[in-house]
Design a protein around this motif. Structure first.
Motif, PDB file in Angstrom:
ATOM      1  N   ILE A  68       0.828  -1.206   0.000  1.00 49.95           N
ATOM      2  CA  ILE A  68       0.000   0.000   0.000  1.00 49.95           C
ATOM      3  C   ILE A  68       0.863   1.256   0.000  1.00 49.95           C
ATOM      4  N   ASN A  69       1.894   1.288   0.829  1.00 50.54           N
ATOM      5  CA  ASN A  69       2.753   2.466   0.900  1.00 50.54           C
ATOM      6  C   ASN A  69       3.538   2.687  -0.392  1.00 50.54           C
ATOM      7  N   ILE A  70       3.992   1.625  -1.026  1.00 48.48           N
ATOM      8  CA  ILE A  70       4.699   1.780  -2.290  1.00 48.48           C
ATOM      9  C   ILE A  70       3.743   2.291  -3.364  1.00 48.48           C
ATOM     10  N   ALA A  71       2.498   1.832  -3.346  1.00 52.01           N
ATOM     11  CA  ALA A  71       1.503   2.331  -4.298  1.00 52.01           C
ATOM     12  C   ALA A  71       1.252   3.827  -4.086  1.00 52.01           C
ATOM     13  N   ILE A  72       1.141   4.260  -2.840  1.00 49.16           N
ATOM     14  CA  ILE A  72       0.965   5.684  -2.544  1.00 49.16           C
ATOM     15  C   ILE A  72       2.177   6.474  -2.998  1.00 49.16           C
ATOM     16  N   LEU A  73       3.374   5.945  -2.758  1.00 46.64           N
ATOM     17  CA  LEU A  73       4.594   6.623  -3.195  1.00 46.64           C
ATOM     18  C   LEU A  73       4.628   6.776  -4.713  1.00 46.64           C
ATOM     19  N   VAL A  74       4.301   5.721  -5.439  1.00 46.84           N
ATOM     20  CA  VAL A  74       4.308   5.772  -6.905  1.00 46.84           C
ATOM     21  C   VAL A  74       3.267   6.766  -7.413  1.00 46.84           C
ATOM     22  N   LEU A  75       2.055   6.720  -6.859  1.00 44.22           N
ATOM     23  CA  LEU A  75       1.014   7.658  -7.282  1.00 44.22           C
ATOM     24  C   LEU A  75       1.383   9.101  -6.972  1.00 44.22           C
ATOM     25  N   SER A  76       1.970   9.337  -5.811  1.00 42.82           N
ATOM     26  CA  SER A  76       2.406  10.687  -5.447  1.00 42.82           C
ATOM     27  C   SER A  76       3.491  11.189  -6.388  1.00 42.82           C
ATOM     28  N   THR A  77       4.440  10.323  -6.704  1.00 38.77           N
ATOM     29  CA  THR A  77       5.521  10.706  -7.612  1.00 38.77           C
ATOM     30  C   THR A  77       4.979  11.006  -9.003  1.00 38.77           C
ATOM     31  N   ILE A  78       4.076  10.178  -9.498  1.00 42.12           N
ATOM     32  CA  ILE A  78       3.473  10.418 -10.813  1.00 42.12           C
ATOM     33  C   ILE A  78       2.676  11.719 -10.806  1.00 42.12           C
ATOM     34  N   ALA A  79       1.927  11.969  -9.726  1.00 44.70           N
ATOM     35  CA  ALA A  79       1.151  13.199  -9.627  1.00 44.70           C
ATOM     36  C   ALA A  79       2.056  14.428  -9.645  1.00 44.70           C
ATOM     37  N   VAL A  80       3.153  14.376  -8.907  1.00 47.57           N
ATOM     38  CA  VAL A  80       4.076  15.520  -8.872  1.00 47.57           C
ATOM     39  C   VAL A  80       4.720  15.732 -10.243  1.00 47.57           C
ATOM     40  N   ILE A  81       5.052  14.660 -10.934  1.00 51.27           N
ATOM     41  CA  ILE A  81       5.689  14.789 -12.239  1.00 51.27           C
ATOM     42  C   ILE A  81       4.696  15.264 -13.293  1.00 51.27           C
ATOM     43  N   CYS A  82       3.527  14.667 -13.349  1.00 49.08           N
ATOM     44  CA  CYS A  82       2.569  14.955 -14.419  1.00 49.08           C
ATOM     45  C   CYS A  82       1.775  16.239 -14.197  1.00 49.08           C
ATOM     46  N   MET A  83       1.489  16.565 -12.952  1.00 52.33           N
ATOM     47  CA  MET A  83       0.650  17.733 -12.662  1.00 52.33           C
ATOM     48  C   MET A  83       1.422  18.797 -11.891  1.00 52.33           C
ATOM     49  N   ARG A  84       2.685  18.925 -12.185  1.00 52.12           N
ATOM     50  CA  ARG A  84       3.542  19.832 -11.423  1.00 52.12           C
ATOM     51  C   ARG A  84       3.060  21.273 -11.442  1.00 52.12           C
ATOM     52  N   PHE A 135      -0.025  22.571 -11.930  1.00 55.77           N
ATOM     53  CA  PHE A 135      -1.240  22.737 -11.133  1.00 55.77           C
ATOM     54  C   PHE A 135      -0.942  22.624  -9.639  1.00 55.77           C
ATOM     55  N   ILE A 136      -0.176  21.588  -9.284  1.00 56.19           N
ATOM     56  CA  ILE A 136       0.136  21.368  -7.867  1.00 56.19           C
ATOM     57  C   ILE A 136       0.975  22.513  -7.313  1.00 56.19           C
ATOM     58  N   SER A 137       1.935  22.992  -8.098  1.00 51.52           N
ATOM     59  CA  SER A 137       2.781  24.094  -7.642  1.00 51.52           C
ATOM     60  C   SER A 137       1.975  25.363  -7.433  1.00 51.52           C
ATOM     61  N   LYS A 138       1.066  25.664  -8.348  1.00 50.50           N
ATOM     62  CA  LYS A 138       0.227  26.859  -8.187  1.00 50.50           C
ATOM     63  C   LYS A 138      -0.660  26.734  -6.954  1.00 50.50           C
ATOM     64  N   PHE A 139      -1.272  25.568  -6.802  1.00 53.48           N
ATOM     65  CA  PHE A 139      -2.171  25.342  -5.665  1.00 53.48           C
ATOM     66  C   PHE A 139      -1.425  25.466  -4.337  1.00 53.48           C
ATOM     67  N   HIS A 140      -0.317  24.754  -4.199  1.00 59.91           N
ATOM     68  CA  HIS A 140       0.447  24.800  -2.956  1.00 59.91           C
ATOM     69  C   HIS A 140       1.134  26.143  -2.763  1.00 59.91           C
ATOM     70  N   GLY A 141       1.529  26.781  -3.856  1.00 60.42           N
ATOM     71  CA  GLY A 141       2.132  28.109  -3.754  1.00 60.42           C
ATOM     72  C   GLY A 141       1.174  29.109  -3.149  1.00 60.42           C
ATOM     73  N   ARG A 142      -0.056  29.086  -3.632  1.00 64.06           N
ATOM     74  CA  ARG A 142      -1.067  29.996  -3.070  1.00 64.06           C
ATOM     75  C   ARG A 142      -1.443  29.590  -1.646  1.00 64.06           C
ATOM     76  N   LEU A 143      -1.551  28.314  -1.415  1.00 68.73           N
ATOM     77  CA  LEU A 143      -1.983  27.822  -0.105  1.00 68.73           C
ATOM     78  C   LEU A 143      -0.968  28.135   0.991  1.00 68.73           C
ATOM     79  N   PHE A 144       0.316  27.931   0.698  1.00 69.43           N
ATOM     80  CA  PHE A 144       1.362  28.104   1.712  1.00 69.43           C
ATOM     81  C   PHE A 144       2.245  29.320   1.498  1.00 69.43           C
ATOM     82  N   GLY A 145       2.040  30.067   0.428  1.00 65.93           N
ATOM     83  CA  GLY A 145       2.843  31.261   0.168  1.00 65.93           C
ATOM     84  C   GLY A 145       4.286  30.961  -0.183  1.00 65.93           C
ATOM     85  N   LEU A 146       4.524  29.899  -0.958  1.00 66.96           N
ATOM     86  CA  LEU A 146       5.876  29.523  -1.350  1.00 66.96           C
ATOM     87  C   LEU A 146       6.064  29.726  -2.845  1.00 66.96           C
TER      88      LEU A 146
END
Length: 78
Positions: free
Chosen positions: A14-30, A32-43
């Protein structure tokens, strides 16, 4: 002993599946994720890139230390 080994085996899967999905999400949707987290945390994007890498690396180490190593130890003992 058998039950603990089975639990560790499934938590590893289960943890390896979460790690793989998280890595794919960060790579493929970088963007969108960067904009969202940038606004959310001010980074800015440079800090977020480091944070994503650190998250993935620390999660991988946690999987190895907390799931895989105990699983292998139990396999050796039984």
């Amino acid at each position: 002993m058998e039950m603990i080994r089975a639990v560790l085996g499934w938590t590893t899967v289960i943890n390896i599946a979460i790690l793989v999905l998280s890595t794919i999400a960060v790579i493929c949707m970088r963007g969108f994720i960067s904009k969202f987290h940038g606004r959310l945390f001010g980074l800015d994007e440079k800090d977020l890139g480091r944070a994503y890498f650190q998250y993935i690396a620390q999660y991988k180490i946690a999987i190895i230390v907390l799931n895989i190593a105990p699983y292998i130890a139990l396999r050796i003992l039984s």
